[in-house]
Design a protein around this motif. Sequence first.
Motif, PDB file in Angstrom:
ATOM      1  N   THR A  31      50.219  49.476  -0.427  1.00 39.49           N
ATOM      2  CA  THR A  31      51.285  49.995   0.434  1.00 39.49           C
ATOM      3  C   THR A  31      50.765  50.038   1.865  1.00 39.49           C
ATOM      4  N   VAL A  32      51.603  49.611   2.792  1.00 42.34           N
ATOM      5  CA  VAL A  32      51.188  49.482   4.195  1.00 42.34           C
ATOM      6  C   VAL A  32      51.969  50.459   5.068  1.00 42.34           C
ATOM      7  N   ARG A  33      51.239  51.434   5.613  1.00 42.16           N
ATOM      8  CA  ARG A  33      51.827  52.404   6.546  1.00 42.16           C
ATOM      9  C   ARG A  33      51.069  52.449   7.863  1.00 42.16           C
ATOM     10  N   ARG A  34      49.868  51.866   7.873  1.00 44.65           N
ATOM     11  CA  ARG A  34      49.006  51.946   9.051  1.00 44.65           C
ATOM     12  C   ARG A  34      48.361  50.590   9.332  1.00 44.65           C
ATOM     13  N   PRO A  35      47.965  50.344  10.584  1.00 49.91           N
ATOM     14  CA  PRO A  35      47.355  49.058  10.939  1.00 49.91           C
ATOM     15  C   PRO A  35      46.139  48.689  10.087  1.00 49.91           C
ATOM     16  N   GLU A  36      45.326  49.685   9.724  1.00 55.59           N
ATOM     17  CA  GLU A  36      44.123  49.376   8.933  1.00 55.59           C
ATOM     18  C   GLU A  36      44.479  48.884   7.530  1.00 55.59           C
ATOM     19  N   GLU A  37      45.615  49.333   6.981  1.00 58.01           N
ATOM     20  CA  GLU A  37      46.074  48.812   5.685  1.00 58.01           C
ATOM     21  C   GLU A  37      46.609  47.392   5.840  1.00 58.01           C
ATOM     22  N   LEU A  38      47.335  47.159   6.911  1.00 56.98           N
ATOM     23  CA  LEU A  38      47.846  45.810   7.197  1.00 56.98           C
ATOM     24  C   LEU A  38      46.702  44.807   7.303  1.00 56.98           C
ATOM     25  N   ALA A  39      45.601  45.220   7.896  1.00 58.95           N
ATOM     26  CA  ALA A  39      44.448  44.336   8.107  1.00 58.95           C
ATOM     27  C   ALA A  39      43.841  43.849   6.794  1.00 58.95           C
ATOM     28  N   ARG A  40      44.093  44.572   5.700  1.00 56.43           N
ATOM     29  CA  ARG A  40      43.523  44.206   4.389  1.00 56.43           C
ATOM     30  C   ARG A  40      44.421  43.268   3.591  1.00 56.43           C
ATOM     31  N   CYS A  41      45.576  42.906   4.155  1.00 55.02           N
ATOM     32  CA  CYS A  41      46.562  42.102   3.415  1.00 55.02           C
ATOM     33  C   CYS A  41      46.451  40.607   3.709  1.00 55.02           C
ATOM     34  N   ASP A  42      46.642  39.806   2.650  1.00 56.16           N
ATOM     35  CA  ASP A  42      46.756  38.346   2.808  1.00 56.16           C
ATOM     36  C   ASP A  42      48.201  37.941   3.067  1.00 56.16           C
ATOM     37  N   GLY A  43      49.128  38.784   2.634  1.00 52.36           N
ATOM     38  CA  GLY A  43      50.556  38.551   2.840  1.00 52.36           C
ATOM     39  C   GLY A  43      51.262  39.892   2.829  1.00 52.36           C
ATOM     40  N   LEU A  44      52.532  39.898   3.225  1.00 55.89           N
ATOM     41  CA  LEU A  44      53.273  41.156   3.348  1.00 55.89           C
ATOM     42  C   LEU A  44      54.722  40.968   2.928  1.00 55.89           C
ATOM     43  N   VAL A  45      55.252  41.990   2.232  1.00 58.67           N
ATOM     44  CA  VAL A  45      56.681  42.050   1.921  1.00 58.67           C
ATOM     45  C   VAL A  45      57.296  43.178   2.742  1.00 58.67           C
ATOM     46  N   ILE A  46      58.409  42.874   3.411  1.00 61.19           N
ATOM     47  CA  ILE A  46      59.173  43.911   4.126  1.00 61.19           C
ATOM     48  C   ILE A  46      60.451  44.116   3.319  1.00 61.19           C
ATOM     49  N   PRO A  47      60.605  45.299   2.702  1.00 57.93           N
ATOM     50  CA  PRO A  47      61.693  45.498   1.745  1.00 57.93           C
ATOM     51  C   PRO A  47      63.040  45.768   2.394  1.00 57.93           C
ATOM     52  N   GLY A  48      64.041  45.899   1.518  1.00 57.33           N
ATOM     53  CA  GLY A  48      65.339  46.367   1.967  1.00 57.33           C
ATOM     54  C   GLY A  48      65.251  47.843   2.317  1.00 57.33           C
ATOM     55  N   GLY A  49      66.193  48.303   3.097  1.00 54.80           N
ATOM     56  CA  GLY A  49      66.217  49.687   3.555  1.00 54.80           C
ATOM     57  C   GLY A  49      67.168  49.771   4.735  1.00 54.80           C
ATOM     58  N   GLU A  50      66.751  50.429   5.791  1.00 60.08           N
ATOM     59  CA  GLU A  50      67.589  50.562   6.983  1.00 60.08           C
ATOM     60  C   GLU A  50      66.791  50.008   8.159  1.00 60.08           C
ATOM     61  N   SER A  51      67.236  48.868   8.677  1.00 65.22           N
ATOM     62  CA  SER A  51      66.426  48.116   9.643  1.00 65.22           C
ATOM     63  C   SER A  51      66.156  48.883  10.940  1.00 65.22           C
ATOM     64  N   THR A  52      67.131  49.655  11.426  1.00 67.19           N
ATOM     65  CA  THR A  52      66.893  50.392  12.672  1.00 67.19           C
ATOM     66  C   THR A  52      65.832  51.476  12.462  1.00 67.19           C
ATOM     67  N   THR A  53      65.903  52.164  11.311  1.00 71.93           N
ATOM     68  CA  THR A  53      64.916  53.195  10.975  1.00 71.93           C
ATOM     69  C   THR A  53      63.534  52.562  10.813  1.00 71.93           C
ATOM     70  N   MET A  54      63.475  51.408  10.144  1.00 70.72           N
ATOM     71  CA  MET A  54      62.202  50.704   9.965  1.00 70.72           C
ATOM     72  C   MET A  54      61.550  50.396  11.307  1.00 70.72           C
ATOM     73  N   GLY A  55      62.341  49.882  12.247  1.00 67.84           N
ATOM     74  CA  GLY A  55      61.819  49.543  13.569  1.00 67.84           C
ATOM     75  C   GLY A  55      61.274  50.763  14.291  1.00 67.84           C
ATOM     76  N   LYS A  56      62.024  51.872  14.213  1.00 68.11           N
ATOM     77  CA  LYS A  56      61.587  53.102  14.885  1.00 68.11           C
ATOM     78  C   LYS A  56      60.307  53.654  14.260  1.00 68.11           C
ATOM     79  N   LEU A  57      60.249  53.662  12.927  1.00 69.92           N
ATOM     80  CA  LEU A  57      59.060  54.180  12.245  1.00 69.92           C
ATOM     81  C   LEU A  57      57.845  53.285  12.491  1.00 69.92           C
ATOM     82  N   ALA A  58      58.065  51.973  12.514  1.00 67.47           N
ATOM     83  CA  ALA A  58      56.951  51.050  12.783  1.00 67.47           C
ATOM     84  C   ALA A  58      56.353  51.314  14.166  1.00 67.47           C
ATOM     85  N   ARG A  59      57.219  51.642  15.134  1.00 64.34           N
ATOM     86  CA  ARG A  59      56.710  51.961  16.471  1.00 64.34           C
ATOM     87  C   ARG A  59      55.973  53.305  16.458  1.00 64.34           C
ATOM     88  N   ILE A  60      56.548  54.316  15.816  1.00 64.19           N
ATOM     89  CA  ILE A  60      55.922  55.645  15.755  1.00 64.19           C
ATOM     90  C   ILE A  60      54.537  55.572  15.097  1.00 64.19           C
TER      91      ILE A  60
END
Length: 199
Positions: A31-60
């Motif tokens: 599960t990826v919530r922080r940059p250090e977790e992203l750094a350990r991934c070879d690939g990534l899935v961005i799921p369904g949800g609410e795109s505006t909320t996702m964008g805001k949380l990704a920035r926060i």
Amino acid sequence: MQNTTVGVFALQGDVREHLAALDAVGVKTLTVRRPEELARCDGLVIPGGESTTMGKLARIFELLEPLRERIAGGMPTFGTCAGMIMLADRVLDGTADQETIGGLDITVRRNAFGRQVDSFEAPLEFRGLDDPVPAVFIRAPWVEAVGADVEVLARVEGGEAHGRIVAVRQGTLMATSFHPEVGGDARVHRLFVDLVRSA
């Protein structure tokens, strides 16, 4: 083949279902919530949800720029429903402050298929798969326009939305309007994992 790690963007959306689908095709998940977790991934899935909320949380959570950098650098990424919107370079019917990660040369229309009550399921012919995929659409976007390097993988057949583009691929990026993680058919996830392994 367990040494391939595919992360799932986990700040918002239907994370568990994607983790289960990826597990079914035999990859290590994270599960990826922080940059250090992203750094350990070879690939990534961005799921369904609410795109505006996702964008805001990704920035926060200071994940938006690292996501943009990894995707621009060629990390294979698969967006479903809201994830497709997050990967799109252009969004119609978005909010005034809507931020996306970008990378896919497509124009998407948010909530193109209508509200939650207009959700539906339909079999879809999907390029690269022999049999139709059971596709579940929930407040889904569709693709209005694609760039020259974008391959169309699936279109709606029949009904008012006939011919609308609902799955695309561009290089190491893949996106669907529908939810392939719902319903126990992991073939679309397997296609993505093949993309991760070949990259």
